[in-house]
Design a protein around this motif. Structure first.
Motif, PDB file in Angstrom:
ATOM      1  N   VAL A 198       0.839  -1.202   0.000  1.00  0.00           N
ATOM      2  CA  VAL A 198       0.000   0.000   0.000  1.00  0.00           C
ATOM      3  C   VAL A 198       0.874   1.252   0.000  1.00  0.00           C
ATOM      4  O   VAL A 198       0.662   2.184  -0.782  1.00  0.00           O
ATOM      5  CB  VAL A 198      -0.949   0.004   1.212  1.00  0.00           C
ATOM      6  N   ARG A 199       1.866   1.275   0.888  1.00  0.00           N
ATOM      7  CA  ARG A 199       2.721   2.460   0.989  1.00  0.00           C
ATOM      8  C   ARG A 199       3.471   2.732  -0.305  1.00  0.00           C
ATOM      9  O   ARG A 199       3.582   3.891  -0.742  1.00  0.00           O
ATOM     10  CB  ARG A 199       3.730   2.269   2.128  1.00  0.00           C
ATOM     11  N   PHE A 200       4.000   1.703  -0.933  1.00  0.00           N
ATOM     12  CA  PHE A 200       4.746   1.910  -2.175  1.00  0.00           C
ATOM     13  C   PHE A 200       3.849   2.495  -3.263  1.00  0.00           C
ATOM     14  O   PHE A 200       4.272   3.398  -4.000  1.00  0.00           O
ATOM     15  CB  PHE A 200       5.358   0.589  -2.644  1.00  0.00           C
ATOM     16  N   HIS A 201       2.621   2.029  -3.384  1.00  0.00           N
ATOM     17  CA  HIS A 201       1.718   2.571  -4.407  1.00  0.00           C
ATOM     18  C   HIS A 201       1.362   4.026  -4.100  1.00  0.00           C
ATOM     19  O   HIS A 201       1.307   4.865  -5.005  1.00  0.00           O
ATOM     20  CB  HIS A 201       0.454   1.719  -4.530  1.00  0.00           C
ATOM     21  N   ALA A 218       8.942  20.442  -3.859  1.00  0.00           N
ATOM     22  CA  ALA A 218       9.559  19.246  -4.448  1.00  0.00           C
ATOM     23  C   ALA A 218      10.754  18.780  -3.625  1.00  0.00           C
ATOM     24  O   ALA A 218      10.930  17.565  -3.410  1.00  0.00           O
ATOM     25  CB  ALA A 218       9.983  19.532  -5.886  1.00  0.00           C
ATOM     26  N   GLU A 219      11.587  19.708  -3.143  1.00  0.00           N
ATOM     27  CA  GLU A 219      12.754  19.284  -2.367  1.00  0.00           C
ATOM     28  C   GLU A 219      12.352  18.651  -1.037  1.00  0.00           C
ATOM     29  O   GLU A 219      12.974  17.676  -0.599  1.00  0.00           O
ATOM     30  CB  GLU A 219      13.702  20.465  -2.141  1.00  0.00           C
ATOM     31  N   VAL A 220      11.319  19.188  -0.395  1.00  0.00           N
ATOM     32  CA  VAL A 220      10.884  18.592   0.869  1.00  0.00           C
ATOM     33  C   VAL A 220      10.278  17.212   0.625  1.00  0.00           C
ATOM     34  O   VAL A 220      10.602  16.250   1.339  1.00  0.00           O
ATOM     35  CB  VAL A 220       9.896  19.511   1.601  1.00  0.00           C
ATOM     36  N   PHE A 221       9.415  17.086  -0.383  1.00  0.00           N
ATOM     37  CA  PHE A 221       8.846  15.776  -0.690  1.00  0.00           C
ATOM     38  C   PHE A 221       9.949  14.750  -0.962  1.00  0.00           C
ATOM     39  O   PHE A 221       9.974  13.664  -0.381  1.00  0.00           O
ATOM     40  CB  PHE A 221       7.944  15.876  -1.915  1.00  0.00           C
ATOM     41  N   LEU A 222      10.851  15.103  -1.852  1.00  0.00           N
ATOM     42  CA  LEU A 222      11.908  14.158  -2.230  1.00  0.00           C
ATOM     43  C   LEU A 222      12.898  13.945  -1.093  1.00  0.00           C
ATOM     44  O   LEU A 222      13.381  12.823  -0.871  1.00  0.00           O
ATOM     45  CB  LEU A 222      12.623  14.661  -3.477  1.00  0.00           C
ATOM     46  N   GLY A 223      13.222  15.019  -0.362  1.00  0.00           N
ATOM     47  CA  GLY A 223      14.147  14.877   0.753  1.00  0.00           C
ATOM     48  C   GLY A 223      13.621  13.950   1.830  1.00  0.00           C
ATOM     49  O   GLY A 223      14.359  13.127   2.379  1.00  0.00           O
ATOM     50  N   GLY A 260      14.483   5.352   5.073  1.00  0.00           N
ATOM     51  CA  GLY A 260      15.058   4.103   4.583  1.00  0.00           C
ATOM     52  C   GLY A 260      14.041   3.055   4.186  1.00  0.00           C
ATOM     53  O   GLY A 260      14.397   2.044   3.586  1.00  0.00           O
ATOM     54  N   THR A 261      12.745   3.281   4.495  1.00  0.00           N
ATOM     55  CA  THR A 261      11.711   2.310   4.136  1.00  0.00           C
ATOM     56  C   THR A 261      10.882   2.748   2.935  1.00  0.00           C
ATOM     57  O   THR A 261       9.943   2.047   2.566  1.00  0.00           O
ATOM     58  CB  THR A 261      10.763   2.059   5.319  1.00  0.00           C
ATOM     59  N   SER A 262      11.192   3.898   2.324  1.00  0.00           N
ATOM     60  CA  SER A 262      10.425   4.352   1.161  1.00  0.00           C
ATOM     61  C   SER A 262      10.861   3.592  -0.082  1.00  0.00           C
ATOM     62  O   SER A 262      11.957   3.016  -0.129  1.00  0.00           O
ATOM     63  CB  SER A 262      10.616   5.853   0.939  1.00  0.00           C
ATOM     64  N   TYR A 263      10.039   3.635  -1.104  1.00  0.00           N
ATOM     65  CA  TYR A 263      10.416   2.921  -2.326  1.00  0.00           C
ATOM     66  C   TYR A 263      11.612   3.579  -3.001  1.00  0.00           C
ATOM     67  O   TYR A 263      12.429   2.895  -3.632  1.00  0.00           O
ATOM     68  CB  TYR A 263       9.209   2.808  -3.278  1.00  0.00           C
ATOM     69  N   LEU A 264      11.794   4.899  -2.857  1.00  0.00           N
ATOM     70  CA  LEU A 264      12.949   5.563  -3.458  1.00  0.00           C
ATOM     71  C   LEU A 264      14.253   5.148  -2.784  1.00  0.00           C
ATOM     72  O   LEU A 264      15.316   5.205  -3.401  1.00  0.00           O
ATOM     73  CB  LEU A 264      12.790   7.082  -3.388  1.00  0.00           C
ATOM     74  N   SER A 265      14.169   4.723  -1.517  1.00  0.00           N
ATOM     75  CA  SER A 265      15.366   4.257  -0.820  1.00  0.00           C
ATOM     76  C   SER A 265      15.583   2.754  -0.984  1.00  0.00           C
ATOM     77  O   SER A 265      16.709   2.303  -1.198  1.00  0.00           O
ATOM     78  CB  SER A 265      15.261   4.590   0.677  1.00  0.00           C
ATOM     79  N   MET A 266      14.515   1.988  -0.904  1.00  0.00           N
ATOM     80  CA  MET A 266      14.644   0.531  -0.938  1.00  0.00           C
ATOM     81  C   MET A 266      14.747  -0.030  -2.350  1.00  0.00           C
ATOM     82  O   MET A 266      15.459  -1.007  -2.588  1.00  0.00           O
ATOM     83  CB  MET A 266      13.444  -0.114  -0.225  1.00  0.00           C
ATOM     84  N   ASP A 267      14.020   0.587  -3.284  1.00  0.00           N
ATOM     85  CA  ASP A 267      13.947   0.042  -4.638  1.00  0.00           C
ATOM     86  C   ASP A 267      13.547   1.152  -5.602  1.00  0.00           C
ATOM     87  O   ASP A 267      12.412   1.217  -6.064  1.00  0.00           O
ATOM     88  CB  ASP A 267      12.925  -1.104  -4.677  1.00  0.00           C
ATOM     89  N   PRO A 268      14.466   2.080  -5.911  1.00  0.00           N
ATOM     90  CA  PRO A 268      14.094   3.257  -6.715  1.00  0.00           C
ATOM     91  C   PRO A 268      13.600   2.930  -8.117  1.00  0.00           C
ATOM     92  O   PRO A 268      12.981   3.794  -8.753  1.00  0.00           O
ATOM     93  CB  PRO A 268      15.388   4.080  -6.762  1.00  0.00           C
ATOM     94  N   LEU A 269      13.837   1.718  -8.616  1.00  0.00           N
ATOM     95  CA  LEU A 269      13.325   1.330  -9.929  1.00  0.00           C
ATOM     96  C   LEU A 269      11.958   0.655  -9.827  1.00  0.00           C
ATOM     97  O   LEU A 269      11.396   0.253 -10.848  1.00  0.00           O
ATOM     98  CB  LEU A 269      14.313   0.387 -10.630  1.00  0.00           C
ATOM     99  N   ASP A 311      17.125  12.647  -8.242  1.00  0.00           N
ATOM    100  CA  ASP A 311      18.454  12.388  -7.683  1.00  0.00           C
ATOM    101  C   ASP A 311      18.604  13.213  -6.406  1.00  0.00           C
ATOM    102  O   ASP A 311      18.506  14.455  -6.442  1.00  0.00           O
ATOM    103  CB  ASP A 311      19.516  12.782  -8.712  1.00  0.00           C
ATOM    104  N   GLN A 312      18.835  12.560  -5.293  1.00  0.00           N
ATOM    105  CA  GLN A 312      18.942  13.284  -4.030  1.00  0.00           C
ATOM    106  C   GLN A 312      20.111  14.269  -4.025  1.00  0.00           C
ATOM    107  O   GLN A 312      20.108  15.235  -3.250  1.00  0.00           O
ATOM    108  CB  GLN A 312      19.067  12.300  -2.877  1.00  0.00           C
ATOM    109  N   HIS A 313      21.087  14.056  -4.873  1.00  0.00           N
ATOM    110  CA  HIS A 313      22.232  14.972  -4.927  1.00  0.00           C
ATOM    111  C   HIS A 313      21.884  16.293  -5.619  1.00  0.00           C
ATOM    112  O   HIS A 313      22.688  17.235  -5.580  1.00  0.00           O
ATOM    113  CB  HIS A 313      23.401  14.293  -5.629  1.00  0.00           C
ATOM    114  N   GLU A 314      20.707  16.366  -6.245  1.00  0.00           N
ATOM    115  CA  GLU A 314      20.271  17.605  -6.878  1.00  0.00           C
ATOM    116  C   GLU A 314      19.514  18.519  -5.909  1.00  0.00           C
ATOM    117  O   GLU A 314      19.141  19.629  -6.283  1.00  0.00           O
ATOM    118  CB  GLU A 314      19.385  17.294  -8.095  1.00  0.00           C
TER     119      GLU A 314
END
Length: 515
Positions: free
Chosen positions: A202-205, A469-474, A480-489, A234-237
């Motif tokens: 559910v969270r990933f969707h 956008a930066e706050v959402f993505l940051g 560490g449990t979000s899909y962007l951290s666990m499985d960004p693809l 890209d978190q570096h952006e």
């Protein structure tokens, strides 16, 4: 009654997350607070006058084409409210004295983890769940055949849900019910999955919709593209939202940029074939039927979601006949510096003590929390600030009617209270600045209208869009449990085009199983 917001999550998150109880803070710590008068009273009077200028005259709810409509389906307004309740909660703010953002505690877990839905989980709040791990649902609702709508579970009228704020109005209340039903169908479609495994699906969707759909609706494409490398975020952006040890909730986001949704609210909505009703009762008719929350809704208030989200295969044109008008998809109002009159006179159940004007309340909160001016933030972001003439107060309609546009900020405020507008010369409150920037930014998202032709839709621009956008993505990268951290693809099994409309369809029992 003590709410759950300040209680550490247990059961669904057995370990204390380092994100829990993250403090509010500032993205632009070195910028001085904006002042709008020499005394406390002068500041308040100036902001009250600006709030009045930003409040539109009374228009009743309406069917059919509306010059103030954007190209953003109206459910996104309330999805944005739902997201806000997921990531931030400050139960102690007042409008009576200045506050230090670093001293405020965010009692909502600042991650996109749906703790406003799951609460503390079945181990700690078993009354929210069935033994199967599904959510309890409330009484059936009528008015929208085929939706099988249910109210939220209640006790003595009070919603028994993860965050009581998701019963603030009839639309976000029924959206919360859709999230409960989405989870329940995930449980059905994934036999043998543990509660934690179903919860992660559910969270990933949900997170996928936030990143790949919601952001693209409210933030202009050039702003989002600047945060990508190789076509992916890209978190570096991220240039402005950083932390050393723990994420914090920037007040520039929570008190200014993310309050864009207030300008998107319509005077009312047609929720089904039978009901076209205002968001709140009018002051002159306090007993009027409305979308008022924190109560047992009338049973015939079930929402026909096709009126709120583009869930149909083809848009339904409006030829002016009553039958077709009833089915028309309603769009959010444009992001601009005008709030509907219903938000100028909030019910006491919502506003509590005065002021009852939402615009004035937002402006006061920003000042009390020491927000810098919009121009100062723009310069800190290496942007050329808007001129005073470009900060226009009023509706961002293509062909304004008399009174729709109040004029540049100084003139608009002076027209309300002589001499009060001068303090805003080169010194615009950040919230108003971000809305004015969006209203001037109508070049990036062009959408077809239901009546034919196209529409340029205001979206958040270089200042407001970058902050959101930066706050959402940051927050997403920092979890560490979000899909962007666990499985960004990762992407839904139905493909990369999964959107909020697909989330709604699935919750209603339509479409293939999700895993």
């Amino acid at each position: 009654m003590t709410t759950i917001h300040g209680t550490p999550p247990r059961g669904i998150a057995a370990t204390r997350s380092p994100l829990f109880e993250g403090r509010f803070g500032r993205m632009f710590r070195n910028l001085p607070p904006a002042q709008f008068g020499a005394t406390d009273k002068a500041n308040r009077d100036s902001l009250a006058a600006l709030g009045d200028a930003m409040s539109a005259d009374l228009d009743p709810p309406k069917d059919g084409p509306d010059a103030e409509e954007s190209g953003i389906p109206s459910l996104y307004t309330y999805f944005g409210q739902f997201v806000d309740h997921d990531i931030t909660f400050d139960p102690v703010s007042t409008l009576t004295k200045a506050m230090d953002p670093s001293g405020l505690v965010d009692f909502r877990n600042p991650t996109f983890n749906l703790d406003n839905v799951y609460g503390r989980g079945p181990g700690d709040q078993p009354y929210m769940y069935k033994p199967s791990g599904k959510f309890q649902l409330g009484d059936p609702m009528t008015g929208a055949p085929g939706t099988h709508a249910h109210d939220l579970p209640r006790f003595d009228g009070r919603a028994i849900i993860g965050d009581p704020r998701n019963d603030e109005n009839g639309i976000v209340s029924q959206l919360q019910s859709l999230f409960l039903r989405f989870h329940n169908r995930i449980v059905d479609d994934n036999p043998g999955a543990t509660f934690a495994e179903a919860q992660q699906i559910v969270r990933f969707h949900y997170q996928y919709v936030v990143v790949n759909d919601f952001l693209a609706r409210i933030v202009s494409a050039p702003v989002l593209d600047a945060l990508k490398s190789g076509g992916r975020y890209d978190q570096h952006e991220l240039r402005f939202y950083h932390w050393r040890h723990e994420p914090f909730m920037p007040v520039e986001f929570s008190v200014a940029a993310y309050r864009l949704g207030h300008s998107m609210v319509r005077p009312g909505y047609r929720i089904n074939d039978h009901k076209l009703i205002p968001i709140f009762p009018r002051a002159a008719t306090p007993n009027e039927e409305a979308l008022t929350g924190f109560r047992v809704p009338p049973p015939n208030h079930a929402i026909d979601w096709g009126r709120f989200i583009d869930s149909d295969a083809a848009p339904r044109a409006n030829d002016g006949s009553p039958a077709v008008q009833k089915q028309r998809l309603q769009f959010a109002y444009r992001i601009d510096t005008s709030l509907v009159a219903f938000l100028h006179d909030l019910p006491k159940t919502i506003a509590g003590d005065k002021p009852a004007s939402l615009a004035e309340r937002n402006l006061l909160r920003g000042w009390l929390l020491g927000l810098p001016s919009g121009q100062a933030v723009a310069r800190a972001m290496a942007l050329v600030p808007l001129t005073d003439a470009e900060i226009v107060i009023g509706k961002a309609v293509d062909t304004p009617d008399p009174g729709d546009v109040r004029g540049p900020i100084v003139d608009a405020v002076n027209a309300v209270a002589a001499g009060k507008g001068d303090v805003f010369a080169g010194n615009c409150p950040l919230w108003t600045y971000i809305l004015a920037e969006a209203a001037a930014n109508r070049t990036d998202m062009t959408v077809p209208t239901q009546e034919g032709g196209t529409l340029k839709t205001p979206q958040l621009g270089p200042v407001g869009g970058r902050i959101v956008a930066e706050v959402f993505l940051g927050l997403m990268f920092g979890d560490g449990t979000s899909y962007l951290s666990m499985d960004p693809l990762w992407e839904p099994v139905t493909g990369p085009d999964f959107r909020l409309r697909d989330f709604v369809r699935y919750a209603l029992g339509e479409g293939p199983a999700l895993h």
